[in-house]
Design an enzyme around this catalytic site. Sequence first.
Site, PDB file in Angstrom:
ATOM      1  CD  GLU A  26      24.391   1.639 -36.735  1.00 31.83           C
ATOM      2  OE1 GLU A  26      24.766   2.587 -36.297  1.00 31.83           O
ATOM      3  OE2 GLU A  26      23.519   1.631 -37.508  1.00 31.83           O
ATOM      4  CD  GLU A  65      22.955   6.287 -37.441  1.00 30.44           C
ATOM      5  OE1 GLU A  65      23.121   6.842 -38.689  1.00 30.44           O
ATOM      6  OE2 GLU A  65      23.695   6.123 -36.574  1.00 30.44           O
TER       7      GLU A  65
END
Length: 507
Positions: free
Chosen positions: A321, A192
Site C-alpha cells: 500500500e 498492518e
Amino acid sequence: MKRSRTMSCLIAGAVALATLVVASPAASAAGTGTGYWSARGAQLVDATGAPVRMTGINWFGSETANFTFHGLWTRNYRDMVGQMAQLGYNTIRVPYSNQMLDAGSTPNSIDLAKNPDLAGLSGIQIIDKVVAEAGRRGMRVILDRHRPDAGAQSPLWYTSAYPESRWISDWKALAARYKGNPTVIGADLHNEPHSVQGGSGSCWGCGDNARDWRLAAERAGNAILGVNPDWLIIVEGVDCVTGTGTPECGWWGGNLAGAKQFPVRLSKPEKLVYSAHEYATSVFAQPWFSDPTYPANMPGLWDHFFGYLEKENTAPVLLGEFGTTLADSRDGVWLRELMKYAGTGTSGMDFTYWSWNPNSGDTGGILNDDWTTVNTAKQAYLTPYLIPPVGGGGPSDPPPPPGACTANYHLDNSWNGGFQATVKITNTGGDAVSNWAARWTVPSGVQLVNGWGATVSQTGQTITAAAPSWSPTLASGASVSVGFVANGPSSPGASAFRLGSTDCTVT
C-alpha cells in the site's frame, strides 16, 4: 464509505491512536509470466524462471460491511477490471475480512442491473468472478486478510471473536479453493500489524507467541503451504521495532527492520515475500517530511525500514500500500521519489497502489468520484513504472460466454465384467459454476459400483457427479476429474456429457 487509517509513531515515539480449482490458463506476459511465482533472492520469477513483477492496484470493499468490492453500486465489475488492465495494472490486491466468509454476511449495495451475474452470490463467490475476469485479462490476484471483522483493522492478527485458529483455517480453505489456479498467486497474511500504547499489540522478534507477528506469520504461512505449496506468502512489517536504529517507528505494517535479525522462516523459503506500507504527509505528518533535507533523506529511510532486504538480495519486497491525495505540495515529490526508488522494469520493487477506489478517506483513488474517469495526475506518476498484462484489453471487451465446457473420457482399466474410468470436465465459460453437477450417459447394462472426486450416483443410464460440500464451485477455466468403477461393458464408453444444463464438447 470512507476507509479510515490511524497512523502510529509520533515524534516522541508514542503510538498514535488511531481443490477442485485447477488448470486455469496462466498469462504469458512480460509482467505476469507463466504459471506460479517464486522468489530467487530479491527477484520474483515465474514457473520458467523468467523475471516477473507486480505493478498493481488495491480494490477494497470486501473487508467492509458491504462484503464485496466497492463501486459495484455504479459499474460492472468486468468493466472495472478491464479498465485496470488497460491502464497498465497487472495485479489486483483484494482485501477481505474473516467476517465476509461467515454465513449470513450477504453482499450488498450492488446494482444488479449492471451486474446481473452477481445476484445471490456470496462475497467469496463474487471474488471468484473477479479472479476469473482478471485471469482472462492476463492479470494476477493476491488476497489480503485486511481485518478480522468488518468494523476495523486490528493490531494483532486475532481477536476474541476471530481467534488465531480461525485466521489459519480460513487461509487454508482459501488456499484449497484456489489451488491449481495460477491467477491467484499469494496470501497477504494480515494487514498492518502494529503496536498499541502500553506495550501491547504486535511486535517483531520479541518471542511472545501472543504478540510476535513474525512467529505468527511462520505458523500461518507454513499451514498455507501445507495445503497449497505454490502460493507466495506475503508478510508485512509492524510499526515499531526497538533496537534497530533510528527511527524505531514507522507506518503500520511498514517497518521490516526486525527481519534482519529475526527473518521469517518458511518450509519453502522461495515463497517468502516481505511487504511494507508507505504513505505521504497528507495521510499523517511523520517527522521525516519536515526534515530540512527532504526529500534527500527518504531513500535512506526506506533502506532502513524495508529496502535493505532487496539491496542485500534477501527477499522480494512488495509495497503493498502507498497512496496520497496529492493535497500537500510535498506529496507529489514523495510519490515521484518513491517510484524512482522502486525502479523500472521487471527487476524493480513490486507494488500495489492504494487505491482503485475514490472513496478512500485518506488517499482518494486512481478513479475520480464518478467511479469512471481517471485521476490523471496520480496516474501520470505511476504509468512509467507499470508493466501491463499482455492482451489485457479494455472495458469494452465482451465477456466470454457464460456457459461452456469440455469433457474427456478415459478408460483406466477393464476386466471381465467391469471397468474403471475417469471423466474430466473443464468449465470453459466465463463464469464460475456454483454447486456444479456433471452428467454423462453410459451404455445399457453398466451399473455404478463407486466413485470419487465428487458425489457420484446413477439413475437409469445417467451417471451424475455432484459438487462435494468441501468444494462447491468450479471456477472459470478450472477442471474436475471424477473417477468411477462400474460393472458391465467397458465399450463403447460414455457419451452426452453435460455441466449443469450445458452440453460439453468432447476432447
